[in-house]
Write an enzyme that holds these catalytic residues in place. Structure first.
Site, PDB file in Angstrom:
ATOM      1  N   ILE A 163       0.818  -1.217   0.000  1.00 45.92           N
ATOM      2  CA  ILE A 163       0.000   0.000   0.000  1.00 45.92           C
ATOM      3  C   ILE A 163       0.848   1.262   0.000  1.00 45.92           C
ATOM      4  O   ILE A 163       0.324   2.373  -0.025  1.00 45.92           O
ATOM      5  CB  ILE A 163      -0.949   0.026   1.220  1.00 45.92           C
ATOM      6  CG1 ILE A 163      -0.168  -0.101   2.525  1.00 45.92           C
ATOM      7  CG2 ILE A 163      -1.992  -1.064   1.105  1.00 45.92           C
ATOM      8  CD1 ILE A 163      -1.038   0.008   3.773  1.00 45.92           C
ATOM      9  N   GLY A 167      11.871   5.266  -0.362  1.00 45.97           N
ATOM     10  CA  GLY A 167      13.276   4.974  -0.120  1.00 45.97           C
ATOM     11  C   GLY A 167      13.511   4.253   1.188  1.00 45.97           C
ATOM     12  O   GLY A 167      14.512   3.556   1.350  1.00 45.97           O
ATOM     13  N   GLY A 169      11.553   1.882   2.469  1.00 42.60           N
ATOM     14  CA  GLY A 169      11.122   0.497   2.429  1.00 42.60           C
ATOM     15  C   GLY A 169       9.727   0.381   1.852  1.00 42.60           C
ATOM     16  O   GLY A 169       9.294   1.210   1.054  1.00 42.60           O
ATOM     17  N   ASP A 283       8.852  16.411   8.826  1.00 42.69           N
ATOM     18  CA  ASP A 283       8.428  16.042   7.476  1.00 42.69           C
ATOM     19  C   ASP A 283       6.911  16.137   7.350  1.00 42.69           C
ATOM     20  O   ASP A 283       6.248  15.215   6.885  1.00 42.69           O
ATOM     21  CB  ASP A 283       8.906  14.630   7.141  1.00 42.69           C
ATOM     22  CG  ASP A 283       8.920  14.364   5.639  1.00 42.69           C
ATOM     23  OD1 ASP A 283       8.891  15.338   4.860  1.00 42.69           O
ATOM     24  OD2 ASP A 283       8.938  13.185   5.241  1.00 42.69           O
TER      25      ASP A 283
END
Length: 463
Positions: A163, A167, A169, A283
Protein backbone atom coordinates in the site's frame (compact mmCIF):
# COMPACT_ATOMS: atom_id res chain seq x y z
CA UNK A 1 79.40 -58.51 38.36
CA UNK A 2 83.01 -59.71 38.79
CA UNK A 3 86.06 -57.55 38.59
CA UNK A 4 86.89 -59.14 35.29
CA UNK A 5 83.52 -58.32 33.82
CA UNK A 6 83.73 -54.75 35.00
CA UNK A 7 87.13 -54.30 33.46
CA UNK A 8 85.85 -55.78 30.21
CA UNK A 9 82.90 -53.37 30.10
CA UNK A 10 85.15 -50.41 30.84
CA UNK A 11 87.52 -51.41 28.09
CA UNK A 12 84.67 -51.78 25.60
CA UNK A 13 83.19 -48.41 26.55
CA UNK A 14 86.57 -46.77 26.23
CA UNK A 15 87.07 -47.93 22.64
CA UNK A 16 86.92 -45.19 20.06
CA UNK A 17 83.95 -45.23 17.60
CA UNK A 18 83.50 -44.08 14.04
CA UNK A 19 81.46 -41.06 15.23
CA UNK A 20 84.11 -38.36 15.16
CA UNK A 21 86.42 -40.78 17.01
CA UNK A 22 84.43 -40.40 20.18
CA UNK A 23 84.50 -43.10 22.76
CA UNK A 24 81.50 -45.40 23.00
CA UNK A 25 80.38 -44.18 26.43
CA UNK A 26 80.41 -40.61 25.17
CA UNK A 27 78.19 -41.51 22.22
CA UNK A 28 75.81 -43.40 24.49
CA UNK A 29 75.62 -40.39 26.81
CA UNK A 30 74.88 -38.05 23.92
CA UNK A 31 72.11 -40.30 22.63
CA UNK A 32 70.57 -40.66 26.07
CA UNK A 33 70.68 -36.91 26.66
CA UNK A 34 69.12 -36.27 23.25
CA UNK A 35 66.33 -38.71 24.05
CA UNK A 36 65.59 -36.95 27.32
CA UNK A 37 65.55 -33.52 25.63
CA UNK A 38 63.18 -34.75 22.89
CA UNK A 39 60.89 -36.34 25.46
CA UNK A 40 60.72 -33.14 27.47
CA UNK A 41 60.05 -31.10 24.32
CA UNK A 42 57.20 -33.34 23.21
CA UNK A 43 55.74 -33.32 26.71
CA UNK A 44 55.89 -29.53 26.73
CA UNK A 45 54.06 -29.36 23.39
CA UNK A 46 51.31 -31.63 24.67
CA UNK A 47 50.83 -29.60 27.84
CA UNK A 48 50.77 -26.33 25.89
CA UNK A 49 48.21 -27.65 23.42
CA UNK A 50 46.01 -28.95 26.21
CA UNK A 51 46.26 -25.64 28.06
CA UNK A 52 45.28 -23.67 24.95
CA UNK A 53 42.35 -25.97 24.31
CA UNK A 54 41.12 -25.54 27.87
CA UNK A 55 41.50 -21.77 27.66
CA UNK A 56 39.65 -21.69 24.35
CA UNK A 57 36.74 -23.57 25.86
CA UNK A 58 36.65 -21.12 28.76
CA UNK A 59 36.64 -18.12 26.43
CA UNK A 60 34.15 -19.57 23.98
CA UNK A 61 31.02 -17.36 24.17
CA UNK A 62 27.74 -18.68 25.43
CA UNK A 63 24.89 -19.11 22.98
CA UNK A 64 24.06 -15.69 21.51
CA UNK A 65 21.15 -14.59 23.69
CA UNK A 66 20.66 -10.87 24.19
CA UNK A 67 20.31 -9.87 27.83
CA UNK A 68 17.82 -7.14 26.99
CA UNK A 69 15.58 -9.55 25.12
CA UNK A 70 15.79 -11.94 28.03
CA UNK A 71 14.39 -9.16 30.18
CA UNK A 72 11.48 -8.89 27.81
CA UNK A 73 10.53 -12.55 27.68
CA UNK A 74 11.99 -14.43 30.63
CA UNK A 75 9.00 -13.86 32.96
CA UNK A 76 6.91 -16.66 31.57
CA UNK A 77 3.34 -16.78 32.71
CA UNK A 78 0.31 -18.71 31.52
CA UNK A 79 -0.43 -17.08 28.22
CA UNK A 80 -3.73 -16.30 26.60
CA UNK A 81 -4.22 -17.11 22.92
CA UNK A 82 -1.86 -15.23 20.66
CA UNK A 83 -4.29 -12.57 19.52
CA UNK A 84 -5.20 -11.63 23.09
CA UNK A 85 -1.65 -11.03 24.28
CA UNK A 86 -1.24 -7.28 23.93
CA UNK A 87 0.35 -4.68 26.13
CA UNK A 88 -1.88 -2.82 28.59
CA UNK A 89 -3.23 0.46 27.25
CA UNK A 90 -1.20 3.54 27.98
CA UNK A 91 -3.14 6.68 28.95
CA UNK A 92 -2.68 9.82 26.92
CA UNK A 93 -0.37 11.66 29.29
CA UNK A 94 2.92 13.47 29.12
CA UNK A 95 5.82 11.06 28.93
CA UNK A 96 9.56 11.48 29.13
CA UNK A 97 10.57 9.86 25.86
CA UNK A 98 14.24 10.53 26.27
CA UNK A 99 14.89 9.41 29.83
CA UNK A 100 12.90 6.26 30.56
CA UNK A 101 14.87 3.19 31.45
CA UNK A 102 12.44 1.09 29.45
CA UNK A 103 13.29 2.90 26.24
CA UNK A 104 16.99 2.50 26.90
CA UNK A 105 16.32 -1.23 27.05
CA UNK A 106 14.40 -1.34 23.80
CA UNK A 107 16.91 0.80 21.92
CA UNK A 108 19.64 -1.54 23.08
CA UNK A 109 17.55 -4.39 21.71
CA UNK A 110 17.38 -2.65 18.36
CA UNK A 111 21.13 -2.19 18.25
CA UNK A 112 21.87 -5.74 19.34
CA UNK A 113 19.34 -7.08 16.87
CA UNK A 114 22.07 -6.93 14.23
CA UNK A 115 23.90 -9.75 16.00
CA UNK A 116 23.23 -13.17 14.60
CA UNK A 117 20.32 -14.94 16.17
CA UNK A 118 19.88 -12.52 19.02
CA UNK A 119 16.17 -12.22 18.47
CA UNK A 120 15.42 -15.88 18.16
CA UNK A 121 14.53 -16.08 21.84
CA UNK A 122 11.06 -14.71 21.25
CA UNK A 123 10.43 -16.56 17.99
CA UNK A 124 8.12 -19.54 17.89
CA UNK A 125 9.25 -22.53 15.80
CA UNK A 126 6.26 -22.50 13.46
CA UNK A 127 2.59 -21.72 13.29
CA UNK A 128 1.67 -25.29 12.64
CA UNK A 129 3.47 -26.61 15.68
CA UNK A 130 0.68 -25.73 18.05
CA UNK A 131 2.92 -23.51 20.15
CA UNK A 132 1.82 -20.12 21.37
CA UNK A 133 2.62 -16.93 19.49
CA UNK A 134 4.94 -14.04 20.36
CA UNK A 135 5.69 -12.90 23.86
CA UNK A 136 4.25 -9.63 25.09
CA UNK A 137 6.80 -6.86 25.35
CA UNK A 138 7.38 -5.92 28.97
CA UNK A 139 8.34 -2.39 27.97
CA UNK A 140 4.97 -1.02 28.98
CA UNK A 141 3.94 -0.36 25.38
CA UNK A 142 3.93 -2.05 22.03
CA UNK A 143 3.96 -5.67 21.06
CA UNK A 144 6.86 -7.83 20.01
CA UNK A 145 5.69 -9.50 16.80
CA UNK A 146 7.20 -12.62 15.30
CA UNK A 147 8.27 -12.64 11.68
CA UNK A 148 5.99 -15.60 11.02
CA UNK A 149 3.01 -13.75 12.42
CA UNK A 150 3.61 -10.73 10.20
CA UNK A 151 4.14 -12.94 7.17
CA UNK A 152 0.85 -14.70 7.90
CA UNK A 153 -0.95 -11.38 8.33
CA UNK A 154 0.36 -10.01 5.01
CA UNK A 155 0.15 -13.23 2.98
CA UNK A 156 3.91 -13.60 3.01
CA UNK A 157 4.55 -9.90 2.35
CA UNK A 158 3.04 -10.40 -1.08
CA UNK A 159 3.10 -7.70 -3.72
CA UNK A 160 -0.72 -7.51 -3.84
CA UNK A 161 -0.72 -6.19 -0.26
CA UNK A 162 1.68 -3.30 -0.91
CA UNK A 163 0.00 0.00 0.00
CA UNK A 164 3.06 2.26 0.01
CA UNK A 165 6.65 2.30 -1.13
CA UNK A 166 9.58 4.68 -0.81
CA UNK A 167 13.28 4.97 -0.12
CA UNK A 168 12.73 3.78 3.46
CA UNK A 169 11.12 0.50 2.43
CA UNK A 170 7.70 -0.95 1.72
CA UNK A 171 4.39 -0.76 3.58
CA UNK A 172 2.07 -3.78 3.50
CA UNK A 173 -1.56 -4.15 4.44
CA UNK A 174 -2.26 -7.01 6.82
CA UNK A 175 -4.85 -8.57 9.09
CA UNK A 176 -3.91 -10.26 12.37
CA UNK A 177 -5.57 -13.47 13.53
CA UNK A 178 -7.93 -11.47 15.76
CA UNK A 179 -9.11 -9.41 12.78
CA UNK A 180 -7.10 -6.28 13.58
CA UNK A 181 -6.09 -4.44 10.42
CA UNK A 182 -2.48 -3.31 10.39
CA UNK A 183 0.06 -1.58 8.19
CA UNK A 184 3.51 -3.19 8.29
CA UNK A 185 6.45 -0.99 7.35
CA UNK A 186 9.35 -3.20 6.29
CA UNK A 187 12.43 -0.99 6.46
CA UNK A 188 15.21 -1.78 4.03
CA UNK A 189 18.97 -1.22 4.40
CA UNK A 190 18.86 -1.55 8.18
CA UNK A 191 22.47 -0.36 8.54
CA UNK A 192 21.75 2.97 6.89
CA UNK A 193 19.10 5.65 7.17
CA UNK A 194 16.37 3.06 7.66
CA UNK A 195 18.01 1.82 10.86
CA UNK A 196 18.03 5.37 12.22
CA UNK A 197 14.41 5.88 11.19
CA UNK A 198 13.45 2.67 12.95
CA UNK A 199 14.96 3.77 16.25
CA UNK A 200 13.60 7.30 15.94
CA UNK A 201 10.04 6.18 15.20
CA UNK A 202 9.94 3.80 18.14
CA UNK A 203 11.55 6.31 20.48
CA UNK A 204 9.38 9.19 19.31
CA UNK A 205 5.91 7.61 19.11
CA UNK A 206 6.22 4.24 20.83
CA UNK A 207 4.28 5.45 23.87
CA UNK A 208 2.33 8.28 22.28
CA UNK A 209 -1.44 7.92 22.21
CA UNK A 210 -3.36 10.65 20.42
CA UNK A 211 -6.34 10.41 18.11
CA UNK A 212 -4.58 12.51 15.44
CA UNK A 213 -1.33 10.52 15.46
CA UNK A 214 -0.98 7.13 13.82
CA UNK A 215 -0.57 4.56 16.58
CA UNK A 216 2.41 2.23 16.64
CA UNK A 217 1.14 -1.23 17.66
CA UNK A 218 4.53 -2.90 17.83
CA UNK A 219 7.70 -3.86 16.04
CA UNK A 220 9.92 -6.70 14.90
CA UNK A 221 13.71 -6.98 15.09
CA UNK A 222 15.24 -10.12 13.63
CA UNK A 223 18.56 -10.29 11.80
CA UNK A 224 18.33 -7.78 8.95
CA UNK A 225 14.58 -7.30 9.47
CA UNK A 226 13.34 -4.02 10.92
CA UNK A 227 9.56 -3.87 10.90
CA UNK A 228 7.11 -1.39 12.39
CA UNK A 229 3.47 -2.35 12.85
CA UNK A 230 0.94 0.51 12.76
CA UNK A 231 -2.79 0.81 12.95
CA UNK A 232 -4.27 0.69 9.48
CA UNK A 233 -5.92 3.91 8.31
CA UNK A 234 -8.25 2.88 5.54
CA UNK A 235 -8.91 5.96 3.41
CA UNK A 236 -5.56 6.80 1.86
CA UNK A 237 -3.62 9.99 2.43
CA UNK A 238 -4.41 13.65 1.90
CA UNK A 239 -2.13 14.01 -1.12
CA UNK A 240 -4.14 11.39 -3.03
CA UNK A 241 -7.41 13.21 -2.35
CA UNK A 242 -6.01 16.64 -3.21
CA UNK A 243 -3.98 15.82 -6.30
CA UNK A 244 -5.26 12.44 -7.45
CA UNK A 245 -7.95 11.69 -10.00
CA UNK A 246 -11.08 12.40 -7.97
CA UNK A 247 -13.16 13.84 -10.78
CA UNK A 248 -14.37 17.37 -11.39
CA UNK A 249 -15.81 17.74 -7.89
CA UNK A 250 -13.70 16.87 -4.88
CA UNK A 251 -15.30 14.87 -2.03
CA UNK A 252 -13.33 17.15 0.32
CA UNK A 253 -15.85 19.81 1.24
CA UNK A 254 -14.83 23.00 3.03
CA UNK A 255 -15.88 21.62 6.40
CA UNK A 256 -13.91 18.42 5.80
CA UNK A 257 -10.84 20.40 4.85
CA UNK A 258 -11.11 22.57 7.95
CA UNK A 259 -11.46 19.46 10.12
CA UNK A 260 -8.35 18.01 8.51
CA UNK A 261 -6.42 21.21 9.19
CA UNK A 262 -7.62 21.39 12.79
CA UNK A 263 -6.97 17.71 13.51
CA UNK A 264 -3.48 17.91 12.05
CA UNK A 265 -2.80 20.99 14.17
CA UNK A 266 -3.88 19.15 17.31
CA UNK A 267 -1.60 16.22 16.54
CA UNK A 268 1.39 18.51 16.00
CA UNK A 269 0.55 20.55 19.10
CA UNK A 270 0.63 17.36 21.16
CA UNK A 271 4.07 16.52 19.78
CA UNK A 272 5.38 20.03 20.46
CA UNK A 273 3.69 20.91 23.74
CA UNK A 274 2.34 17.72 25.29
CA UNK A 275 5.56 15.72 25.49
CA UNK A 276 8.95 16.07 27.13
CA UNK A 277 11.21 16.02 25.28
CA UNK A 278 9.11 17.55 22.53
CA UNK A 279 9.02 15.85 19.14
CA UNK A 280 9.72 17.84 15.97
CA UNK A 281 8.22 15.86 13.09
CA UNK A 282 10.44 17.44 10.40
CA UNK A 283 8.43 16.04 7.48
CA UNK A 284 4.92 17.49 7.70
CA UNK A 285 3.33 17.14 4.25
CA UNK A 286 0.09 16.00 2.65
CA UNK A 287 1.28 12.46 1.93
CA UNK A 288 2.00 11.98 5.64
CA UNK A 289 -1.55 12.91 6.65
CA UNK A 290 -3.63 9.72 6.60
CA UNK A 291 -7.43 9.85 6.53
CA UNK A 292 -10.03 7.43 7.84
CA UNK A 293 -13.53 6.89 6.48
CA UNK A 294 -14.86 9.82 8.51
CA UNK A 295 -12.08 12.02 7.09
CA UNK A 296 -10.35 12.35 10.45
CA UNK A 297 -6.62 13.02 9.93
CA UNK A 298 -3.75 11.13 11.51
CA UNK A 299 -0.16 12.35 11.25
CA UNK A 300 2.18 9.53 10.22
CA UNK A 301 5.78 8.73 9.29
CA UNK A 302 8.03 9.88 12.12
CA UNK A 303 11.21 8.53 10.54
CA UNK A 304 12.82 11.96 10.36
CA UNK A 305 11.57 13.20 13.73
CA UNK A 306 13.90 14.76 16.27
CA UNK A 307 13.59 14.98 20.05
CA UNK A 308 14.10 18.43 21.51
CA UNK A 309 14.62 18.75 25.27
CA UNK A 310 13.10 21.69 27.12
CA UNK A 311 16.49 23.16 28.03
CA UNK A 312 17.36 23.51 24.35
CA UNK A 313 15.60 25.88 21.99
CA UNK A 314 16.92 24.19 18.84
CA UNK A 315 18.95 21.27 17.58
CA UNK A 316 21.44 21.47 14.73
CA UNK A 317 21.05 18.61 12.29
CA UNK A 318 21.46 17.65 8.66
CA UNK A 319 18.70 19.24 6.62
CA UNK A 320 16.04 16.65 5.85
CA UNK A 321 12.48 16.98 4.62
CA UNK A 322 10.52 17.45 1.41
CA UNK A 323 11.23 20.18 -1.10
CA UNK A 324 8.61 22.91 -0.86
CA UNK A 325 7.75 22.24 2.79
CA UNK A 326 11.11 22.96 4.47
CA UNK A 327 11.37 26.16 6.51
CA UNK A 328 13.89 28.64 5.04
CA UNK A 329 15.92 29.12 8.25
CA UNK A 330 16.24 25.35 8.67
CA UNK A 331 17.29 24.90 5.05
CA UNK A 332 19.97 27.58 5.40
CA UNK A 333 21.41 26.84 8.85
CA UNK A 334 20.29 23.34 9.83
CA UNK A 335 18.91 24.78 13.09
CA UNK A 336 15.72 22.83 13.78
CA UNK A 337 12.93 24.02 16.11
CA UNK A 338 9.23 23.28 16.43
CA UNK A 339 8.70 26.43 14.35
CA UNK A 340 10.07 24.45 11.40
CA UNK A 341 7.00 22.20 11.67
CA UNK A 342 4.80 25.29 11.94
CA UNK A 343 6.14 26.54 8.60
CA UNK A 344 5.46 23.18 6.95
CA UNK A 345 1.97 23.21 8.45
CA UNK A 346 1.36 26.65 6.92
CA UNK A 347 2.30 25.26 3.51
CA UNK A 348 -0.07 22.35 4.17
CA UNK A 349 -2.96 24.77 4.88
CA UNK A 350 -2.30 26.56 1.59
CA UNK A 351 -2.20 23.22 -0.22
CA UNK A 352 -5.53 22.15 1.30
CA UNK A 353 -7.25 25.45 0.45
CA UNK A 354 -5.91 25.81 -3.09
CA UNK A 355 -5.57 22.19 -4.18
CA UNK A 356 -2.11 23.08 -5.53
CA UNK A 357 1.22 21.41 -4.82
CA UNK A 358 3.83 23.45 -2.89
CA UNK A 359 6.03 23.46 -5.98
CA UNK A 360 4.65 22.84 -9.47
CA UNK A 361 6.97 23.50 -12.41
CA UNK A 362 4.16 22.88 -14.92
CA UNK A 363 2.49 26.14 -13.94
CA UNK A 364 3.29 29.58 -15.44
CA UNK A 365 6.11 31.67 -14.07
CA UNK A 366 5.02 33.34 -10.88
CA UNK A 367 2.78 30.41 -9.91
CA UNK A 368 5.45 27.72 -9.52
CA UNK A 369 5.94 28.28 -5.81
CA UNK A 370 2.68 28.15 -3.87
CA UNK A 371 3.78 30.54 -1.11
CA UNK A 372 4.88 33.30 -3.44
CA UNK A 373 1.79 32.96 -5.63
CA UNK A 374 -0.65 32.97 -2.70
CA UNK A 375 1.02 35.97 -1.07
CA UNK A 376 0.78 37.85 -4.36
CA UNK A 377 -2.90 36.93 -4.75
CA UNK A 378 -3.70 38.07 -1.21
CA UNK A 379 -1.72 41.29 -1.74
CA UNK A 380 -3.79 41.98 -4.86
CA UNK A 381 -7.03 41.35 -2.93
CA UNK A 382 -7.84 38.19 -4.88
CA UNK A 383 -8.21 35.83 -1.94
CA UNK A 384 -11.39 34.23 -3.32
CA UNK A 385 -9.54 33.23 -6.49
CA UNK A 386 -7.08 30.94 -4.69
CA UNK A 387 -9.73 28.38 -3.67
CA UNK A 388 -9.51 24.88 -5.15
CA UNK A 389 -11.80 24.92 -8.22
CA UNK A 390 -12.89 21.36 -7.35
CA UNK A 391 -14.41 22.49 -4.07
CA UNK A 392 -18.15 21.69 -4.31
CA UNK A 393 -19.33 24.77 -2.36
CA UNK A 394 -17.39 27.95 -1.81
CA UNK A 395 -16.85 28.95 1.86
CA UNK A 396 -17.89 32.18 3.52
CA UNK A 397 -15.51 34.99 2.62
CA UNK A 398 -14.58 35.84 6.19
CA UNK A 399 -13.95 32.19 7.09
CA UNK A 400 -11.63 31.87 4.09
CA UNK A 401 -9.73 35.03 4.98
CA UNK A 402 -9.24 33.91 8.57
CA UNK A 403 -7.74 30.57 7.50
CA UNK A 404 -5.51 32.29 4.94
CA UNK A 405 -4.35 34.64 7.68
CA UNK A 406 -3.39 31.65 9.85
CA UNK A 407 -1.46 30.14 6.93
CA UNK A 408 0.39 33.38 6.27
CA UNK A 409 1.38 33.71 9.90
CA UNK A 410 2.69 30.14 9.91
CA UNK A 411 4.97 30.80 6.91
CA UNK A 412 6.37 34.08 8.23
CA UNK A 413 10.04 34.27 7.13
CA UNK A 414 10.93 35.22 10.70
CA UNK A 415 10.55 32.02 12.71
CA UNK A 416 10.13 33.95 15.97
CA UNK A 417 6.95 35.57 14.62
CA UNK A 418 5.27 32.28 13.76
CA UNK A 419 2.63 31.16 16.26
CA UNK A 420 2.93 27.99 18.30
CA UNK A 421 0.65 25.14 17.34
CA UNK A 422 -1.45 25.71 20.44
CA UNK A 423 -2.13 29.26 19.28
CA UNK A 424 -2.88 27.99 15.79
CA UNK A 425 -5.54 25.67 17.23
CA UNK A 426 -7.08 28.58 19.11
CA UNK A 427 -7.27 30.65 15.93
CA UNK A 428 -8.73 27.77 13.91
CA UNK A 429 -11.35 26.97 16.52
CA UNK A 430 -12.21 30.65 16.73
CA UNK A 431 -12.60 30.54 12.96
CA UNK A 432 -15.10 27.73 13.35
CA UNK A 433 -17.11 29.86 15.78
CA UNK A 434 -16.99 32.77 13.38
CA UNK A 435 -18.24 30.59 10.58
CA UNK A 436 -21.28 29.66 12.68
CA UNK A 437 -22.01 33.05 14.15
CA UNK A 438 -20.80 36.09 12.24
CA UNK A 439 -21.98 38.42 15.03
CA UNK A 440 -18.86 37.45 17.03
CA UNK A 441 -16.38 38.25 14.27
CA UNK A 442 -15.30 41.70 15.39
CA UNK A 443 -14.91 40.87 19.08
CA UNK A 444 -13.00 37.57 18.62
CA UNK A 445 -10.78 39.04 15.91
CA UNK A 446 -9.73 41.94 18.13
CA UNK A 447 -9.14 39.65 21.13
CA UNK A 448 -7.10 37.24 19.06
CA UNK A 449 -4.87 39.71 17.27
CA UNK A 450 -4.58 42.76 19.53
CA UNK A 451 -1.04 44.08 19.65
CA UNK A 452 0.14 42.01 16.68
CA UNK A 453 1.19 44.50 13.97
CA UNK A 454 2.07 41.83 11.46
CA UNK A 455 -1.35 40.28 11.82
CA UNK A 456 -3.08 43.60 11.33
CA UNK A 457 -1.01 44.19 8.24
CA UNK A 458 -1.99 40.84 6.75
CA UNK A 459 -5.60 41.38 7.77
CA UNK A 460 -5.61 44.68 5.87
CA UNK A 461 -4.34 42.88 2.77
CA UNK A 462 -7.04 40.28 3.15
CA UNK A 463 -9.63 43.03 3.13
Amino acid sequence: MSVYDAAFVNSELSKPTSVFGLKLWVVIGILFGTFIVLSLFLLSLCLTARRKSRRHRQLDPAPPICKEIQEIVHHRQPLAPDHQRVAPPVPEVKVDLGKTEQQQHVLTVFSSGESKGHTSVSETPSFGSGTVGPEVSHLGWGRWFTLRELELATDGLCEENVIGEGGYGIVYYGVLTDGTKIAVKNLLNNRGQAEKEFKVEVEAIGRVRHKNLVRLHGYRVEGAYRMLVYEYVDNGNLEQWLHGDVGDVSPLTWDIRMNIILGTAKGLAYLHEGLEPKVVHRDVKSSNILLDRQWYPKVSDFGLAKLLCSERSYVTTRVMGTFGYVAPEYACTGMLTEKSDVYSFGILIMEIITGRSPVDFTRPQGEVHLVEWLKAMVGNRKAEEVIDPKLPVMPASKALKRVLLVALRCVDPDATKRPKMGHVIHMLEADDLLFRDERRITKESSDLHSGDRQTNHNATKLG
